[in-house]
Design an enzyme around this catalytic site. Structure first.
Site, PDB file in Angstrom:
ATOM      1  N   GLU A 259       0.814  -1.204   0.000  1.00 39.19           N
ATOM      2  CA  GLU A 259       0.000   0.000   0.000  1.00 39.19           C
ATOM      3  C   GLU A 259       0.857   1.268   0.000  1.00 39.19           C
ATOM      4  O   GLU A 259       1.801   1.391   0.794  1.00 39.19           O
ATOM      5  CB  GLU A 259      -0.948  -0.018   1.208  1.00 39.19           C
ATOM      6  CG  GLU A 259      -1.840   1.198   1.354  1.00 39.19           C
ATOM      7  CD  GLU A 259      -2.768   1.427   0.168  1.00 39.19           C
ATOM      8  OE1 GLU A 259      -3.322   0.445  -0.356  1.00 39.19           O
ATOM      9  OE2 GLU A 259      -2.915   2.593  -0.260  1.00 39.19           O
ATOM     10  N   THR A 308      -6.269   2.430  -4.987  1.00 42.01           N
ATOM     11  CA  THR A 308      -5.986   0.994  -4.860  1.00 42.01           C
ATOM     12  C   THR A 308      -6.758   0.179  -5.893  1.00 42.01           C
ATOM     13  O   THR A 308      -6.199  -0.694  -6.566  1.00 42.01           O
ATOM     14  CB  THR A 308      -6.383   0.485  -3.462  1.00 42.01           C
ATOM     15  OG1 THR A 308      -5.505   1.055  -2.499  1.00 42.01           O
ATOM     16  CG2 THR A 308      -6.267  -1.026  -3.381  1.00 42.01           C
ATOM     17  N   HIS A 425      -1.047   3.390   4.926  1.00 38.07           N
ATOM     18  CA  HIS A 425      -2.055   4.178   4.219  1.00 38.07           C
ATOM     19  C   HIS A 425      -2.162   5.546   4.889  1.00 38.07           C
ATOM     20  O   HIS A 425      -2.018   5.651   6.108  1.00 38.07           O
ATOM     21  CB  HIS A 425      -3.398   3.447   4.284  1.00 38.07           C
ATOM     22  CG  HIS A 425      -4.467   4.008   3.390  1.00 38.07           C
ATOM     23  ND1 HIS A 425      -5.099   5.202   3.641  1.00 38.07           N
ATOM     24  CD2 HIS A 425      -4.987   3.543   2.225  1.00 38.07           C
ATOM     25  CE1 HIS A 425      -5.980   5.442   2.683  1.00 38.07           C
ATOM     26  NE2 HIS A 425      -5.925   4.454   1.807  1.00 38.07           N
ATOM     27  N   ASP A 485       1.032   0.385  -5.083  1.00 41.82           N
ATOM     28  CA  ASP A 485      -0.147   0.691  -5.902  1.00 41.82           C
ATOM     29  C   ASP A 485      -0.172   2.124  -6.423  1.00 41.82           C
ATOM     30  O   ASP A 485      -0.626   2.381  -7.533  1.00 41.82           O
ATOM     31  CB  ASP A 485      -1.449   0.353  -5.161  1.00 41.82           C
ATOM     32  CG  ASP A 485      -1.612   1.082  -3.827  1.00 41.82           C
ATOM     33  OD1 ASP A 485      -0.611   1.583  -3.277  1.00 41.82           O
ATOM     34  OD2 ASP A 485      -2.757   1.136  -3.330  1.00 41.82           O
ATOM     35  N   HIS A 486       0.339   3.063  -5.638  1.00 36.69           N
ATOM     36  CA  HIS A 486       0.315   4.469  -6.038  1.00 36.69           C
ATOM     37  C   HIS A 486       1.147   5.266  -5.051  1.00 36.69           C
ATOM     38  O   HIS A 486       1.645   4.704  -4.071  1.00 36.69           O
ATOM     39  CB  HIS A 486      -1.115   5.021  -6.096  1.00 36.69           C
ATOM     40  CG  HIS A 486      -1.916   4.701  -4.858  1.00 36.69           C
ATOM     41  ND1 HIS A 486      -1.705   5.317  -3.652  1.00 36.69           N
ATOM     42  CD2 HIS A 486      -2.893   3.783  -4.640  1.00 36.69           C
ATOM     43  CE1 HIS A 486      -2.529   4.820  -2.751  1.00 36.69           C
ATOM     44  NE2 HIS A 486      -3.259   3.876  -3.313  1.00 36.69           N
TER      45      HIS A 486
HETATM   46  C1  GP9 Z   1      -9.096  -0.017   1.363  1.00 35.91           C
HETATM   47  C2  GP9 Z   1      -7.703   0.034   0.860  1.00 35.91           C
HETATM   48  C3  GP9 Z   1      -7.263   1.454   0.586  1.00 35.91           C
HETATM   49  O1  GP9 Z   1      -9.699  -1.242   1.453  1.00 35.91           O
HETATM   50  O2  GP9 Z   1      -7.436  -0.866  -0.122  1.00 35.91           O
HETATM   51  O3  GP9 Z   1      -7.607   1.945  -0.641  1.00 35.91           O
HETATM   52  P1  GP9 Z   1      -7.076   3.359  -1.209  1.00 35.91           P
HETATM   53  O4  GP9 Z   1      -7.613   4.423  -0.294  1.00 35.91           O
HETATM   54  O5  GP9 Z   1      -5.573   3.350  -1.201  1.00 35.91           O
HETATM   55  O6  GP9 Z   1      -7.616   3.435  -2.570  1.00 35.91           O
HETATM   56 MN    MN Z   2      -3.984   2.293  -2.066  1.00 30.22          MN
END
Ligand code: GP9
Ligand code: MN
Length: 709
Positions: A259, A308, A425, A485-486
């Protein structure tokens, strides 16, 4: 007083007010006792308490425009009845599905095999009477003339004033909601959020509009539209590299979703206030430099508002997310896909599963995964998630991996699995208290400061998981794919980060922002040594063909917009979702073109620039065409059988796996291979301080010193 209330109730406006209050009360009852909305702050409670008001007033006010007495009352009661039924239907539905009712659910109600039909009775609870008892009382009161009908119509001006007030309240509500959760409507994270911030009625209306829009575009699409797509894909195809093709044939695939992890964290060392350096992700770094790992240092994320979920779309389908909003929420539960789990299932006999410690309806995963062909989805309901081991986005990574083993060990091999970690996150405040351990950075931005500690936590969690894989023997039969992911630090915050990456806050510009969009991408293939760090430019859209070729699966029959990163034909232009792009020579970001060598803006001959820009744009346009028109339903060349989402059900999955183990000719699960003994004990997890006793000691000493003072 009593008289006064009675007199008020005998007016049309009084009756209107009564119904509004009753509906408000029922909503709050449902919010607090039935729905799990993840309320975190007083402001969120406040928004929750006011959110039924606007739509209730607006809808009920329709009846105020009706002049005739009986018709007006009947209209009001009818609207009230429909709202109550909608509310209650959601209550009952939520008990079974932990989700709210969408227009698609209603339209497809007959088709849902696991739907309400069979088990409706089981879903009823005694307190449900509260949602309807008011009707009985109201009808008795009206019948016995305890409440009298008011023959005087409400003046049109008054009715209009109330409707207008309702609209204003709505915008006030929306404003508060947006302040607490930006992008609520444009990004549509989850239905929970819409209900939490705007209420059931507004959510349903919003969902109806969205459903209508997508249905329109879809209806207009035709098989002819596939031609342009097919031409693009044929022209764009990059043949596999013989050296790597099939290198990981038949192995399990284990995705680890890192993440918000950016490439700059790789090999990064954070200096603490004593000037001592702390490696942020030592374990991931060791993989990065391992000969068994195909690593990439010019790999970019390509997500839009779906964050995500967009990364998941890109990796699973080699198509982009949408230009606006989240693809998963808008199309995930409808479209036809040629996605990794399905391809691997139908052509190689893989079993597939996603593990994620957040509620299944976030990003509409519970629906989307069925359409992608995932056999299993272990969401928060499969984990022990409590206040101590989780935060707003779900279960923390260490307990997440730990608790995943009990399910993983029962999956038949070969499997294709994805572990969506989440602790690293935003807001990165998860491990920033004094005794969290890893140092907190010292910039003017709290968010940046915590980022390194959460990334370090993720790193240790991944290491613990790897240890388990090795101890259980899974490691040797698997390939492990890690990807960020980003970005974790947004462009707006980057200037504050500048000094930490040896740059200057004042001269930080969009060239620098663009470079920060690099994320890690590594394919770890135990037992081979052809890896290394490749400098090829590529992005998330390229992952699926890369992976399939490593597994020895041909891709030329599928509609994929990316190219194998290991192919000699790989074209090194990376399109960002907003039309910016990146090549080894140039960076085009926020409408400015930069020369990568000088890092300064540059002007190219028009045609040269346009060729590049159009190349990037074309890839995005083709993706949007496919997704908005659901064009893959017209693509027959894939050789895949269509998926029936109703064949998938993410309930009672343990029973399902055990049954398969029992009836299979050969039980290929790790549990089975381990003579039906669990491997969960092999997972070892420790806190930061247990890993670093010296830190624990230090903290203890500081504490003692403080006490002495
Ligand atoms: C939530 C997690 C976060 O289930 O995968 O998503 P994001 O906020 O990074 O899109
Ligand atoms: Mn994410």
């Amino acid at each position: 007083m009593k008289e006064k209330i009675k007199n008020t109730l005998n007016t049309r406006l009084g009756f209107f007010g009564l119904l509004a209050i009753l509906y408000w009360a029922k909503s709050i009852l449902a919010y607090l006792t039935e729905f799990n909305l993840g309320l975190e702050s007083p402001i969120q409670y406040f928004i929750l308490f006011i959110n039924p008001i606007a739509t209730t007033l607006l809808l009920l006010s329709i009846a105020l425009y009706v002049r005739r007495t009986k018709a007006s009352y009947a209209t009001m009661l009818f609207i009230y009845f429909v709202m109550s039924v909608l509310l209650y239907a959601n209550v009952a539905y939520y008990r079974e599905f932990t989700d709210f009712i969408t227009i698609n659910t209603i339209l497809g109600a007959g088709k849902v095999s696991s739907g309400l039909g069979k088990s409706t009775l089981k879903l009823l609870e005694p307190q449900d009477l509260l949602y309807f008892i008011d009707f009985v009382i109201l009808f008795i009161a009206l019948g016995m003339k305890k409440i009298k009908l008011d023959a005087r119509p409400v003046r049109a001006r008054m009715a209009l004033a109330i409707s207008t007030l309702a609209v204003m309240v709505f915008f006030g509500n929306l404003f508060l909601a947006e302040t607490d959760r930006t992008g609520l409507l444009t990004r549509t994270f989850s239905r929970d959020y819409l209900v939490k911030y705007l209420g059931i009625n507004a959510f349903t209306a919003y969902d109806a509009v969205q459903t209508y829009q997508t249905t329109q575009v879809r209806a207009q699409a035709s098989p002819n539209d596939m031609q342009e797509v097919q031409n693009y894909v044929d022209d764009h195809y990059a043949a596999p590299n013989d050296e790597y093709y099939g290198l990981a044939k038949g192995k399990n695939v284990i995705y680890i979703h890192l993440e918000s992890t950016q490439q700059f964290l790789i090999d990064y060392k954070l200096k603490d206030d004593q000037g001592q350096e702390h490696e942020v992700m030592p374990f991931v770094n060791s993989l990065y430099h391992d000969d068994s790992t195909f690593s990439f240092d010019n790999f970019f994320h390509q997500v839009g508002a779906g964050k995500t979920s967009d990364a998941e779309t890109l990796l699973e389908t080699s198509l982009f997310g949408l230009n606006q909003g989240a693809f998963f929420t808008q199309f995930g539960g409808k479209n036809t896909f040629e996605a990794a789990p399905n391809i691997l299932q139908q052509t190689q006999g893989y079993t597939s599963a996603v593990f994620h410690g957040n509620s299944g309806n976030f990003w509409n995963r519970n629906e989307t995964y069925k359409h992608l062909g995932y056999d299993y989805f272990f969401d928060a309901s499969y984990y022990d998630v409590n206040e101590d081991n989780s935060f707003q986005y779900g279960l923390h990574d260490k307990p997440f991996f730990d608790q995943s083993i009990q399910y993983l060990e029962h999956l038949q091999q070969p499997f294709y699995t994805k572990f969506v970690a989440v602790s690293n996150h935003y807001p990165y405040a998860q491990f920033t208290d004094e005794d969290a351990g890893f140092p907190i950075a010292d910039t003017g931005d709290e968010t940046i400061n915590g980022y390194f500690a959460t990334a370090n936590y993720l790193d240790t969690a991944v290491e613990e998981f790897f240890n388990y894989l090795k101890d259980s023997g899974l490691y040797d039969n698997s390939i492990i794919v890690l990807y960020g992911d980003h970005y974790g630090v947004s462009d707006g915050r980057n200037p504050q980060l500048a000094p930490l990456v040896d740059k200057d806050t004042d001269t930080w510009d969009d060239y620098d922002n663009a470079q920060m969009q690099r994320v890690p991408f590594m394919v770890h293939v135990p037992g081979q040594e052809k890896g290394g760090i490749s400098h090829t430019y590529g992005g998330e859209v390229d992952v699926l063909p890369t992976l399939l070729h490593l597994l020895g699966v041909p891709t030329d029959n599928y509609i994929q917009l990316g190219q194998d990163l290991l192919s000699n034909d790989h074209d090194q232009i990376v399109a960002f979702r907003n039309g910016s792009f990146m090549t080894p020579e140039y960076t085009f970001y926020n409408q400015t073109l930069y020369n990568n060598e000088t890092q300064r803006p540059i002007t190219l001959p028009d045609d040269e620039f346009e060729t590049l820009q159009q190349k990037a744009q074309k890839q995005l346009d083709i993706s949007d065409k496919i997704n908005n028109g659901d064009l893959l339903r017209f693509h027959s060349g894939s050789g895949l059988n269509p998926i029936d989402p109703n064949d998938f059900d993410y309930k009672n999955q343990m029973e399902k796996m055990l049954k398969i183990s029992e009836t299979a000719e050969k039980d290929t699960s790790i549990f089975g291979e381990n003579n039906n003994e669990s491997t969960t004990d092999l997972y070892e997890t420790k806190t930061y301080q247990e890993y670093h006793p010296e830190v624990a000691e230090q903290l203890e000493k500081e504490q003692e010193d403080k006490e002495k003072e």
